[in-house]
Design an enzyme around this catalytic site. Structure first.
Site, PDB file in Angstrom:
ATOM      1  N   LYS A  34      49.117   2.137  39.906  1.00  0.00           N
ATOM      2  CA  LYS A  34      48.838   3.575  40.042  1.00  0.00           C
ATOM      3  C   LYS A  34      47.390   3.864  39.652  1.00  0.00           C
ATOM      4  O   LYS A  34      46.724   3.003  39.068  1.00  0.00           O
ATOM      5  CB  LYS A  34      49.804   4.351  39.149  1.00  0.00           C
ATOM      6  CG  LYS A  34      49.649   4.043  37.686  1.00  0.00           C
ATOM      7  CD  LYS A  34      50.889   4.403  36.896  1.00  0.00           C
ATOM      8  CE  LYS A  34      50.650   4.192  35.412  1.00  0.00           C
ATOM      9  NZ  LYS A  34      51.897   4.253  34.638  1.00  0.00           N
ATOM     10  N   TYR A 252      19.173  12.971  22.984  1.00  0.00           N
ATOM     11  CA  TYR A 252      19.629  14.356  22.800  1.00  0.00           C
ATOM     12  C   TYR A 252      20.145  14.598  21.392  1.00  0.00           C
ATOM     13  O   TYR A 252      20.884  13.762  20.852  1.00  0.00           O
ATOM     14  CB  TYR A 252      20.765  14.676  23.769  1.00  0.00           C
ATOM     15  CG  TYR A 252      20.338  14.861  25.205  1.00  0.00           C
ATOM     16  CD1 TYR A 252      19.422  15.852  25.559  1.00  0.00           C
ATOM     17  CD2 TYR A 252      20.874  14.061  26.206  1.00  0.00           C
ATOM     18  CE1 TYR A 252      19.035  16.022  26.882  1.00  0.00           C
ATOM     19  CE2 TYR A 252      20.510  14.227  27.529  1.00  0.00           C
ATOM     20  CZ  TYR A 252      19.589  15.206  27.860  1.00  0.00           C
ATOM     21  OH  TYR A 252      19.217  15.376  29.172  1.00  0.00           O
TER      22      TYR A 252
HETATM   23  C1  PLP Z   1      52.181   3.177  33.987  1.00  0.00           C
HETATM   24  C2  PLP Z   1      53.556   2.781  33.778  1.00  0.00           C
HETATM   25  C3  PLP Z   1      53.882   1.470  33.465  1.00  0.00           C
HETATM   26  C4  PLP Z   1      52.853   0.428  33.116  1.00  0.00           C
HETATM   27  O1  PLP Z   1      52.404   0.680  31.790  1.00  0.00           O
HETATM   28  P1  PLP Z   1      51.355  -0.244  31.040  1.00  0.00           P
HETATM   29  O2  PLP Z   1      51.308   0.303  29.668  1.00  0.00           O
HETATM   30  O3  PLP Z   1      50.050  -0.054  31.748  1.00  0.00           O
HETATM   31  O4  PLP Z   1      51.833  -1.622  31.122  1.00  0.00           O
HETATM   32  C5  PLP Z   1      55.226   1.140  33.430  1.00  0.00           C
HETATM   33  N1  PLP Z   1      56.184   2.062  33.653  1.00  0.00           N
HETATM   34  C6  PLP Z   1      55.893   3.349  33.926  1.00  0.00           C
HETATM   35  C7  PLP Z   1      56.999   4.321  34.167  1.00  0.00           C
HETATM   36  C8  PLP Z   1      54.573   3.749  33.984  1.00  0.00           C
HETATM   37  O5  PLP Z   1      54.293   5.024  34.240  1.00  0.00           O
END
Ligand code: PLP
Length: 355
Positions: A34, A252
């Site tokens: 994702k 800055y």
């Molecule tokens: C993003 C996500 C994962 C993966 O999580 P990580 O901490 O990056 O391994 C797994 N299950 C769900 C439902 C997620 O949203």
């Protein structure tokens, strides 16, 4: 001259997937890609992880991006609301839907056409997404009654898996196992922390994300301890090197002053590229294997560094911001955030290359 440059290493991605396989040898792996593969490029990552059993994305758009790139493996949408269009698209493109709310069941009830595969998400205690575990039977029955929907199995998500001593995780596991006891379908619990620290959570399918990219989610172990390799190497060039007298301000807000006559370097990366503005003075940057500290505030296009320990660094040399010998989790800690966010907030100004 390339400014901020992220090199994505396919071999490191594949290596990290093989670590998942070693840790969870009897589980299938749905790789979380994702948010554009955690900022690494979803299609790039999915192609490098062609051995994964499936992929997990957030939305329909993300799922379709994989299908359009010719990726045929199962793709599950973790947090996609449903309407007739989404259901049609899911059926047409064989996208799996995670069902976590009654409104989605309403949409599924109206679906006609090719069948859709769904996962039922239970809330085992995190109280973000999912049906209360006590509703497992009711939800299963309602969905099982639909002719055009097939149940693949059951999901839940751990809130505190990254901290091995937290009692919340065993409580969540117990809740989920009790709720799914004797029910048909596969079960999936583990994110990366589950893969690394909670073998009992591995069950049928694991859903690692961050560890595939070479970052450790664990509070007590870094990426190398976990046997992970960084999939991203972020570099930027030294664009200026100046001798600054003692007692002068840097950048800055004049938040840093030179303690002596010294060389200050300027590196061509800033928060406009996604380098975290909250990285404080002292955050390490790597020059030819030598760590030098960031000094003063991060600007949009530049950061300034103390070059006293890097007398040979010259304009045009490339600095490593993370990856390639500098652990992204160390930078995240310095900036009071997590590697997930550093990866996700890289901007389109960063040039990507896949090796
Ligand atoms: C993003 C996500 C994962 C993966 O999580 P990580 O901490 O990056 O391994 C797994 N299950 C769900 C439902 C997620 O949203």
């Amino acid at each position: 001259m390339i400014r901020a440059h992220a090199v994505i290493n396919r071999a490191a991605l594949a290596h990290n997937l093989s670590r998942v396989r070693e840790l969870a040898p009897t589980s299938r792996v749905y790789a979380a890609v994702k948010a554009d593969g955690y900022g690494h490029g979803a299609v790039t990552v999915a192609q490098a992880l062609a051995d994964a059993d499936g992929f997990a994305v957030s939305s329909l758009d993300e799922a379709l991006q994989l299908r359009w790139a010719g990726i045929e493996k199962p793709v599950a949408m973790l947090s996609q609301q449903l309407d007739a269009t989404v259901c049609d698209q899911a059926a047409e493109h064989r996208l799996e839907i995670v069902v976590f709310h009654d409104s989605q069941i309403d949409a599924l009830t109206r679906h006609v056409g090719p069948p859709i595969t769904v996962w039922i998400k239970l809330d085992s205690g995190m109280h973000r997404l999912g049906f209360a575990s006590s509703r497992a039977e009711e939800i299963e029955t309602r969905i099982a009654d639909l002719n055009t929907v097939a149940i693949a199995g059951w999901l839940t998500h751990l809130a505190c898996g990254d901290e091995p001593s937290r009692p919340e995780t065993p409580a969540q596991l117990e809740d989920f196992f009790a709720a799914t006891q004797g029910r048909t379908g596969l079960r999936s619990i583990a994110n990366s922390a589950g893969v690394l620290a909670w073998p009992v959570s591995h069950v049928d399918i694991v859903r690692p994300g961050i560890m595939l990219y070479g970052s450790s989610p664990m509070s007590d172990r870094n990426a190398a301890d976990c046997g992970l390799e960084p999939a991203m190497h972020l570099t930027a060039p030294l664009i200026s090197r100046n001798r600054i007298p003692e007692g002068e301000m840097i950048g800055y807000g004049a938040t840093w002053r030179t303690p002596e006559d010294m060389d200050v370097g300027v590196i061509g990366i800033g928060y406009g590229d996604g380098y975290p503005r909250h990285a404080p003075s002292g955050t390490p940057v790597l020059f030819n294997g030598v760590r030098v500290p960031l000094i003063g505030r991060v600007s949009m296009d530049m950061i300034t560094v103390d070059l006293r320990d890097a007398p040979d660094a010259k304009v045009g040399d490339r600095a490593t911001l993370w990856g390639g010998g500098l652990d992204v989790d160390e930078i995240a800690r310095q900036a009071d955030t997590i590697a997930y966010e550093l990866f996700c907030q890289l901007t389109p100004r960063v040039r990507f290359e896949v090796v």
